[in-house]
Enzyme design. Structure first.
Site, PDB file in Angstrom:
ATOM      1  N   GLY A 142       0.795  -1.227   0.000  1.00  8.12           N
ATOM      2  CA  GLY A 142       0.000   0.000   0.000  1.00  8.12           C
ATOM      3  C   GLY A 142       0.823   1.269   0.000  1.00  8.12           C
ATOM      4  CE  LYS A 180      -3.020   1.940  -9.638  1.00  3.41           C
ATOM      5  NZ  LYS A 180      -4.434   2.320  -9.419  1.00  3.41           N
ATOM      6  CE  LYS A 231      -0.310   2.803  -5.563  1.00  5.06           C
ATOM      7  NZ  LYS A 231      -1.518   3.640  -5.468  1.00  5.06           N
ATOM      8  CG  ASP A 247      -1.841   5.800  -8.320  1.00  8.81           C
ATOM      9  OD1 ASP A 247      -1.965   7.039  -8.208  1.00  8.81           O
ATOM     10  OD2 ASP A 247      -2.497   4.990  -7.641  1.00  8.81           O
ATOM     11  CD  GLU A 294      -5.064   5.490 -10.108  1.00 12.34           C
ATOM     12  OE1 GLU A 294      -4.741   4.578 -10.910  1.00 12.34           O
ATOM     13  OE2 GLU A 294      -5.552   5.270  -8.986  1.00 12.34           O
ATOM     14  CD  GLU A 333      -7.247   6.542  -5.108  1.00  9.58           C
ATOM     15  OE1 GLU A 333      -6.611   6.120  -6.084  1.00  9.58           O
ATOM     16  OE2 GLU A 333      -7.001   6.188  -3.940  1.00  9.58           O
ATOM     17  CG  ASP A 363     -13.638   4.795  -3.332  1.00 11.64           C
ATOM     18  OD1 ASP A 363     -12.456   4.432  -3.252  1.00 11.64           O
ATOM     19  OD2 ASP A 363     -14.463   4.623  -2.416  1.00 11.64           O
ATOM     20  CG  HIS A 395      -9.769   3.477  -5.768  1.00 13.24           C
ATOM     21  ND1 HIS A 395     -10.268   3.611  -4.490  1.00 13.24           N
ATOM     22  CD2 HIS A 395      -8.441   3.239  -5.638  1.00 13.24           C
ATOM     23  CE1 HIS A 395      -9.266   3.484  -3.622  1.00 13.24           C
ATOM     24  NE2 HIS A 395      -8.157   3.264  -4.286  1.00 13.24           N
ATOM     25  CB  ALA A 396     -10.824  -1.998  -6.180  1.00 15.72           C
ATOM     26  N   GLY A 397      -9.075  -2.016  -3.927  1.00 12.14           N
ATOM     27  CA  GLY A 397      -7.959  -2.191  -3.001  1.00 12.14           C
ATOM     28  C   GLY A 397      -8.470  -1.911  -1.606  1.00 12.14           C
ATOM     29  CD  GLU A 457      -6.443   0.081  -7.826  1.00 12.19           C
ATOM     30  OE1 GLU A 457      -7.301   0.983  -7.645  1.00 12.19           O
ATOM     31  OE2 GLU A 457      -5.239   0.212  -7.537  1.00 12.19           O
TER      32      GLU A 457
END
Lengths: 444, 444
Positions: free
Chosen positions: A24, A221, A223, A251, A277, A306, A329, A356-358, A387
């Site tokens: 994360g 994806k 970061k 992102d 993103e 998101e 979201d 958006h997810a996670g 996602e």
């Protein structure tokens, strides 16, 4: 139809120490130590149901008071409109703190909006259970006029009237059965964010990407945004592993100012990202438009949403051509209700929705919305994907099912919001077993 | 320089039953029953200071935890940047709920932003007291570089760089002494909102307008937006009383959709309003731009800002030519710090700032900002005035002084934020004397 009367609502503070493994981590939160999940438990008649929101600390009189007076007689609209439209009923001489809070701590943003969304998610879950259907199927089978009655059109009629929305839904009826069949067979395409968190070492990154390729993932994806040289190294590494044909997204988690975003992404263009993103503040509609204008000629789209707090922001992002991919979201917007209005606006502007997810349970919820979107609204998979982050699903009663890098439509009744009682108990902060141990180790 | 260490922070829930007389009623809140004021009391060394924010319910570990670890060594910037820029220091392995909350319940909007602003207001009050100056004078005397060090330029450098801001402040040095003298003699022009709340009867309205004229008021605001025929009657009534030369403003409190705003105000154009305030959602930058474009040819400007949640929204309102009058709020933006950035952007775009006030103590605070703006930034009174509402001042230790419809610069040290202890005690909810009686009368 949901029938009943809300008799009790409780909120629990549940957290997961995900950062112990840098899961994360991004350019704004290198050590994302805890994921928060605070499920309000809604007691309605004899039923009990779980949904969630981002932090509200404890049981709170503001929410308990007025909510306990609300009867649910028809559909969540009544509930929605009373909660979201600033509790318009003027019966009492001393209106509640909740009513003031909706207008003053907002409007339609921040803690109150998030808490309202959580309660509404619980109501939708309940409704789907009462109908014995997964939420996506409840929405797919719903009469278009009934669906529209769940939408608050205030502040969006300049781009989408109720009649236009009705036409979109009517067109969506054509071929619906075939698309439902397609979903049940193949599922909704997903991409993975699990391989390339910012805090992962190059070795971890290599290993996870290689494994993901073996597992059939084709969209990845990464970061970016903390350090340009790091980004160049990591993007080259990933592009080399996945090859030139697979899809790569980037992102930045709101890291940049507008000119900085354009400059930075120009340097990363050689790695052929499909999108960048959250390049800047989620409130900066005109900033995203400027960035889009500069990057689209380089083949890079802008994705955001998101942290867009309501339909008014999404409306403007669409009006200003500020994004090429729209990311709803399930827990930030005002539940299913407000998401419906955004899906319909995106359809009108022909902008693909890539949710958006996670987080904790976001995948579980949002899959229902995007599957409904495909069957009844967009009727397209072009440039679309949802996602997926591979963690914390084991704490849910009805976890997502991923097959061939696709979300398989949930079959259980409800909105997949319920957590396992044991998980909630163990991860409650600060008294759950997990936190007692961790806090003791910290000497706290 | 503020020196010290925050040892304790407490929050009180203070409310005033203003709606018993329809004071404060508008098109969105016909019965604005309670005004909320929840002052966090900041204990710093031996000093104690009061500022406020909109609802936070009780003392809260989220705020108490990290704040109690912060030492104030230089100026509020350190404090500001740590609070507002998502607590960037990464020292602890288990970051606080506050840190997550700043990013997730927001960012830079909603309850957390408001609470942060309240704490910062208390710090600024303290700083001014330590210097023995009213806040406006602290700001006026401050070195431009020091002032700039209090501003977070993140997300606004595409319209205002630190160097441009410095140039503005340098230019503002010319004639500063004369303007300070002018303020001390004549004060800052005000307008009154006290005559024409939506819930007042025509008789009350007539009587209050007539009295206000006698008291020297020349600028009046009327609430509109609930019913067009009512609005036409009330506006005609007021215009007849005040005559064609006096200034009239209208305020819809976010009541309309975009096309509705244009249509409604076209019907009210005959009463020659200077501006229409908050015609639609405060988040709708492009909507305000559309409304401006339609109404400016009719001689009506658009005013907004009291619910604009941060500098990024103001930046875009300016970029989009979406407003002709910019209304800062002392308690919604991130305290003096964020307001400084908005004043400087407004100056760059040559848009007059006409602050929002009223509420509880908003007049007391915002007068400092606008007096500073005149002396050091705008150097102009053209099309400029500060809102004034004549209620609840008696609860403050240093209430505003109005002479000839102008705010006279406060002379006491500080930010005029302190309430009288007796008022706080009496109006605490639900245990203060006032509420005990009211709630008992309600049988609650």
């Amino acid at each position: 139809m949901v029938c009943g009367r809300i008799s009790r609502l409780s909120v629990r503070d549940v957290r997961f120490p995900t950062s112990l493994g840098s899961h994360g981590s991004d350019a704004m939160q290198l050590f994302q130590t805890i994921s928060l999940l605070l499920p309000p438990v809604l007691h309605l008649q004899q039923l009990e149901d779980v949904a969630y929101c981002i932090p509200k600390k404890t049981e709170d009189k503001c929410t308990l008071g007025p909510i306990s007076h609300i009867s649910l007689q028809t559909n969540p609209l009544l509930f929605y409109s009373r909660l979201m439209q600033k509790m318009d009923s003027r019966g009492t001489e001393l209106p509640s703190l909740w009513e003031k809070a909706l207008k003053l701590i907002g409007p339609e943003k921040g803690a109150v909006h998030l808490a309202t969304a959580a309660i509404l998610n619980a109501v939708w879950d309940l409704w789907a259970k009462q109908e014995g259907k997964p939420l996506w199927k409840l929405l797919v089978d719903m009469d278009p006029r009934m669906l529209l009655s769940c939408i608050d059109f205030r502040y969006i009629t300049d781009v989408l009237t109720e009649e236009e929305a009705y036409e979109i839904l009517q067109k969506g009826q054509v071929g619906k059965k075939e698309r439902e069949g397609q979903m049940l067979t193949h599922g909704y395409p997903a991409y993975t964010t699990s391989c390339a968190w910012l805090g992962y070492s190059d070795d971890t990154l290599k290993q996870l990407c290689t494994q993901a390729l073996k597992d059939g993932w084709t969209r990845f994806k990464v970061k970016v945004g903390a350090d340009l040289q790091d980004d160049i190294r990591r993007c080259r590494l990933i592009r080399n592993i996945i090859g030139p044909e697979k899809i790569l997204m980037m992102d930045a988690n709101q890291r940049w100012d507008v000119p900085e975003a354009v400059e930075w992404m120009s340097s990363l263009a050689e790695f052929k990202p499909l999108w960048i993103e959250e390049p800047t503040s989620p409130d900066d509609i005109l900033g995203h438009a400027t960035i889009s204008k500069a990057l689209v000629p380089l083949g890079i789209g802008v994705a955001t949403g998101e942290q867009c707090h309501n339909r008014v922001i999404f409306k403007q992002l669409l009006q200003a051509q500020a994004l090429q991919f729209l990311q709803i979201d399930s827990c930030r917007l005002g539940s299913v209700n407000e998401n419906l209005s955004v899906l319909l606006m995106a359809k009108k502007f022909e902008i693909p929705v890539c949710p958006h997810a996670g987080g904790v349970g976001l995948c579980e919820l949002v899959q229902h919305l995007i599957i409904f979107d495909f069957i009844s609204v967009s009727a397209s998979l072009e440039n679309r994907m949802c996602e997926y982050v591979d963690h914390l699903h084991e704490h849910f009663k009805y976890p997502v099912i991923i097959k061939n890098a696709s979300y398989m439509p949930p079959q259980d009744a409800g909105y997949s919001t319920e957590m396992k009682a044991g998980s909630v108990k163990k991860h409650q902060y600060p008294d759950g077993e997990v936190w007692k141990k961790l806090l003791a180790a910290q000497g706290n």
